[in-house]
Design an enzyme around this catalytic site. Structure first.
Site, PDB file in Angstrom:
ATOM      1  N   ASP A 202     117.269  37.685  49.915  1.00 15.75           N
ATOM      2  CA  ASP A 202     118.359  37.973  48.999  1.00 15.75           C
ATOM      3  C   ASP A 202     119.582  37.095  49.264  1.00 15.75           C
ATOM      4  O   ASP A 202     119.661  36.380  50.265  1.00 15.75           O
ATOM      5  CB  ASP A 202     118.756  39.444  49.088  1.00 15.75           C
ATOM      6  CG  ASP A 202     118.755  39.978  50.522  1.00 15.75           C
ATOM      7  OD1 ASP A 202     119.177  39.243  51.420  1.00 15.75           O
ATOM      8  OD2 ASP A 202     118.314  41.119  50.726  1.00 15.75           O
TER       9      ASP A 202
ATOM     10  N   ASN B 278     119.892  53.948  53.830  1.00 16.65           N
ATOM     11  CA  ASN B 278     119.389  54.730  52.697  1.00 16.65           C
ATOM     12  C   ASN B 278     117.938  54.393  52.352  1.00 16.65           C
ATOM     13  O   ASN B 278     117.443  54.796  51.302  1.00 16.65           O
ATOM     14  CB  ASN B 278     120.287  54.538  51.473  1.00 16.65           C
ATOM     15  CG  ASN B 278     120.314  53.081  50.989  1.00 16.65           C
ATOM     16  OD1 ASN B 278     119.646  52.213  51.554  1.00 16.65           O
ATOM     17  ND2 ASN B 278     121.103  52.817  49.955  1.00 16.65           N
TER      18      ASN B 278
ATOM     19  N   HIS C 179     116.701  51.292  51.919  1.00 15.30           N
ATOM     20  CA  HIS C 179     116.466  50.088  51.118  1.00 15.30           C
ATOM     21  C   HIS C 179     115.797  48.993  51.950  1.00 15.30           C
ATOM     22  O   HIS C 179     115.941  48.938  53.164  1.00 15.30           O
ATOM     23  CB  HIS C 179     117.757  49.592  50.453  1.00 15.30           C
ATOM     24  CG  HIS C 179     118.735  48.904  51.348  1.00 15.30           C
ATOM     25  ND1 HIS C 179     120.062  49.266  51.420  1.00 15.30           N
ATOM     26  CD2 HIS C 179     118.618  47.839  52.198  1.00 15.30           C
ATOM     27  CE1 HIS C 179     120.700  48.476  52.274  1.00 15.30           C
ATOM     28  NE2 HIS C 179     119.839  47.600  52.751  1.00 15.30           N
TER      29      HIS C 179
ATOM     30  N   GLU D  54     117.618  49.024  46.292  1.00 16.53           N
ATOM     31  CA  GLU D  54     118.246  50.307  46.569  1.00 16.53           C
ATOM     32  C   GLU D  54     117.359  51.452  46.078  1.00 16.53           C
ATOM     33  O   GLU D  54     116.401  51.228  45.326  1.00 16.53           O
ATOM     34  CB  GLU D  54     119.609  50.367  45.874  1.00 16.53           C
ATOM     35  CG  GLU D  54     120.591  49.286  46.307  1.00 16.53           C
ATOM     36  CD  GLU D  54     121.237  49.551  47.661  1.00 16.53           C
ATOM     37  OE1 GLU D  54     120.736  50.411  48.417  1.00 16.53           O
ATOM     38  OE2 GLU D  54     122.266  48.916  47.955  1.00 16.53           O
TER      39      GLU D  54
END
EC number: 3.5.99.6
Length: 254
Positions: free
Chosen positions: A67, A136, A138, A143
């Site tokens: 990314d 979380n 990811h 996400e």
């Protein structure tokens, strides 16, 4: 899924680096999928040490990063291109033209995402994809809610991810709110996956990844659908796992 618990972050970093060295020794033309963030830094440090000590040759290898922040140029000090140059590429003999990071400041993000997917395809796919895991759940910047069939695209970062990454910027207001990220389908397309998790803050995400059913609500849990995944965690990151999961663990050194 192969699950390995190690003593601490240092051991995690060494084992991960050894896996990448084994990969390039077995296949000098290896295509690496690489990650950024805090967790892989130690792995890259150990990889540089091993490369220098054993004269590991990366000249035929290539890489694709997961990314990049939308809006940051490749020369921005907090871009993931800068991160990779500083933490790895400047210290091994991988050709610069064979290291790919998504372009975050392009004027046409759709075209860039399509180009990136095509470049991975033309390279023959990724041989081993390195991942961290967010608090979380990811992976990459996929996400919670990211579909299993997602490919490289622009994603909106959650508030928790922005806050977690604020430590790399002067203030939370400077953290980009979007990123170009490989999708879940792109990640699952790798031949092998290596996921690293360190620290108590990652323990709940690790538990949900391993003990729950595969669900888009915990993107890392979708790795259960992949046939060749190695998860390396330290004791703190494994602290919330149940006995049933730990029973299937391969202890460090075995």
């Amino acid at each position: 899924m192969k699950f390995v618990i190690v003593k601490d972050y240092a051991e995690l970093s060494r084992k991960a680096a050894e896996m990448l060295v084994s990969e390039v020794k077995a296949n000098p033309k290896s295509v690496f999928g690489l990650a950024t963030g805090g967790t892989p830094v130690g792995m890259y440090r150990e990889l540089i040490k091993l490369s220098q000590a054993q004269s590991i040759d990366f000249s035929q290898a290539s890489s694709f990063n997961l990314d990049e922040y939308v809006g940051l140029s490749s020369t921005h000090p907090q871009s993931y291109r800068s991160y990779m140059q500083e933490n790895l590429f400047n210290h091994i003999n991988i050709p610069a033209e064979k290291t790919q990071v998504p372009v975050g400041n392009t004027i046409d993000h759709l075209a860039e995402c399509a180009r990136y997917e095509e470049a991975i395809r033309l390279a023959g796919g990724i041989d081993i994809q390195v991942l961290g895991i967010g608090n979380n759940g990811h992976i990459g910047f996929n996400e919670p809610g990211s579909p299993a069939d997602s490919v490289t695209r622009v994603v909106q970062l959650t508030d928790s991810t922005i806050e977690a990454n604020a430590r790399y910027f002067d203030s939370v207001d400077q953290v980009p709110t979007q990123a170009v990220s490989m999708g879940i389908k792109t990640i699952l397309g790798a031949k092998k996956v290596l996921l690293l998790a360190s620290g108590e803050a990652k323990a709940e995400a690790v538990r949900l990844m391993l003990e729950g059913e595969p669900t888009a609500d915990v993107p890392a849990s979708l790795l259960q659908l992949h046939p060749n995944v190695t998860v390396i965690v330290d004791h703190e990151a494994a602290s919330k796992l149940t006995t049933s999961v730990l029973a299937g663990t391969k202890p460090s050194g075995s």
